[in-house]
Design an enzyme around this catalytic site. Sequence first.
Site, PDB file in Angstrom:
ATOM      1  N   SER A 103       0.831  -1.199   0.000  1.00  0.00           N
ATOM      2  CA  SER A 103       0.000   0.000   0.000  1.00  0.00           C
ATOM      3  C   SER A 103       0.873   1.260   0.000  1.00  0.00           C
ATOM      4  O   SER A 103       1.731   1.409  -0.865  1.00  0.00           O
ATOM      5  CB  SER A 103      -0.965  -0.040   1.180  1.00  0.00           C
ATOM      6  OG  SER A 103      -1.982   0.922   1.041  1.00  0.00           O
ATOM      7  N   ASP A 161      -5.809  -3.587  -2.394  1.00  0.00           N
ATOM      8  CA  ASP A 161      -4.780  -3.254  -1.411  1.00  0.00           C
ATOM      9  C   ASP A 161      -4.199  -4.510  -0.759  1.00  0.00           C
ATOM     10  O   ASP A 161      -4.921  -5.357  -0.229  1.00  0.00           O
ATOM     11  CB  ASP A 161      -5.388  -2.341  -0.346  1.00  0.00           C
ATOM     12  CG  ASP A 161      -4.338  -1.676   0.516  1.00  0.00           C
ATOM     13  OD1 ASP A 161      -3.579  -2.401   1.182  1.00  0.00           O
ATOM     14  OD2 ASP A 161      -4.281  -0.439   0.532  1.00  0.00           O
TER      15      ASP A 161
END
Length: 736
Positions: free
Chosen positions: A70, A217
């Site tokens: 991320s 993510d």
Amino acid sequence: MRRLLNFWISVVLFSCMSAAFAQPSVKLESERERVGLVLSGGAARGLTHIGVLKALEEQGVVIDAIAGTSMGAVVGGLYAAGYKVAELEQLATELDWQQALSDAPPREDIPFRRKQDDRDFLVKQKLSFRDDGSLGLPLGVLQGQNLALLLEKLFARAGAVEDFDQLPIPFRAVAADIASGDAVVFSYGHLALAVRASMSIPALLTPVEVEGRLLVDGGISNNIPVDIARQMDVDRVIVVDIGSPLADTEALQTVFNILNQSVALLTRRNSEAQLATLQPQDILVQPPLAGFGVTDFARAPDMIDVGYRATQALQWRLAELVQQPKQQALASNTKTLKKPPVITSIKVQNTSKVGDEVVRYYIRQPLNQPLDIEKLQKDMGTLYGLEYFERVEYRLQPELGGHALVINATDKRTGTDYLRLGLNLSDDLRGDSVFNIGASFRMNGLNRLGAEWFSRMQLGDNQEFYSEFYQPLDVGSRYFASPWLHGEVSNIKFVEDNNPVAEYRLQRVRYGFNLGRQISTNAEIRFGVGSGWGNADVRIGERDLPDFSFKEGYYQLQYAFDSLDNVNFPRSGEELRLSALQHAKELGSDERYRQWLVELNKPFNRGANTLIVGGRYARTLDANEVVTSSYQIGGAQKLSGYRENALAGQNVSIGRLIYYRQLTPISSFSLGLPVYAGMSLERGRVWNHSNDLDSGYINAMSVFVAVDTPLGPLNFSYGVNDNSESALYLNLGRSF
């Protein structure tokens, strides 16, 4: 002889032992411990990683491999690609995060025709429909268009590197397959795409499709990828954990708290499993971030400082890794790549409704020249602003003698037909109000050149119907043809000797045909002919005044320029509109007369303060029926003190200064709404040729407070003028 030989052997052994005790052993560079850096996800909190990198460099720690998830993938990827810490710090503190984490391109890059959509109705958001008529729902609140372009720009210095081991520092990015939940590790491919996939927060950012898999993510599968770093042939790892702590029961008071807690639970479980694998020689950095949220991008300097201090506090552990001078470590961590690549060809991969040649037209990159990243970013914004595409992206592909610039334009899965709802309310709080509700529907991409059919309807105080077919005549929509139909019903004041004697209900139908040209993304010029008919009936006032009908026919020349950065609260750019009509009997007009209009607005900005200088000047040059040739004026910031459109005349002039100050932080990224406070000074006049109406010059002023809501600007103001008129206004809709 034997004694002499033994003597020299003793001397050599003694010398070696003395040297061993005189200085510590030095590990050869080829034998030194390889260090891996693990950067976890955490949205805005991930900016803390920059402070960690800063401290590591100052202490002389060499990083041999980076694995990130991320925001950890963003910071780690940039550092691995050759960015210096100072560059990362500047990027984090100066970047417009509000713009980056939105889909709308900068307004200056949007095609002129799409800019005008902002002026039709109040509601900013629009509903999209597929070709079969079904409502198109997106896979995320944001498509991530601006974010993808930003990443492409930032990683451009990595050129066309496909093997992430060939970066200045070997790198891995971790994403997750939303269908299976499995971690997906990127060790090769398109670097910007890998990082974009790694940070696709489910439901917020649209998943990235790579080789048939929808990726989101990586935090939901492996937020602290210790195991991935170990696979990169390192001896020990430095792990930075910036994950959100779990809230206690008392803190879980809202739906947003519950949502945040749910995400935190997903990431903490896999994070703790990874942290449990740490060995005594590994180093864990856990900056104290309890006071920072996942959207606190505006607090980047504070978070960088927290990361720096937390790493400095571990200097006693990091000293074990310092095996060369700090300057040498800095050079090792920030190797640079080659200069911008030379573009030898441009290829288009297009699945949208418009032709490949339309996409290619908007790319201005010259061949056999270095990549012009700034110009390309603007071109991509303009392309996306056409609203045909899910995303428009680019990548570099090595080829003989240089690189191919590959433009990927993906068809919009939610559809390209748009419904937009609108509401406009103005109330002077004295019994007079104006209320309009409307809707527009636009069908896009009716052919490969990008034809569209636009229709708008409005009900309320002013009723209106407008429909236009817009047909580009070339691939860049520079030239176009547009037949149109317009019907309207409105109330017009009729004044004699400066006294209002009646209000007419004017009904008018017009149709016509225009030929035009778009000039860059900021301007448009049109020439056309129009014809129509209508009638005017006395609605209020003296009943002995005549009702009448009329016919119209005219030539019209229009020019419009719009470079404002925001249509509601502009800070830069300008707006200019010119219109000239020649009513002609040969086109069916009852009378021959001329009309023209000029409007100008120019903002000047300094920090939170903005001043708009503007005005409007409209003239009817020849005698004609007053009701059918009048312009209207009145309302907040348009001769304040009068109600909306309270004055009507064949000739109107107004000049004004509008000042406002943004009370909320300008560069913050939050769920808060921008709030403004300001005032206006106005001077205007209304007069006729056909009777003795002449208001003389009227001075007016207003003070206001406004909020830029998701629906549109909400403006509460109080206005007065020197004709002893005053009014309170509540405007929901365009204010200026």
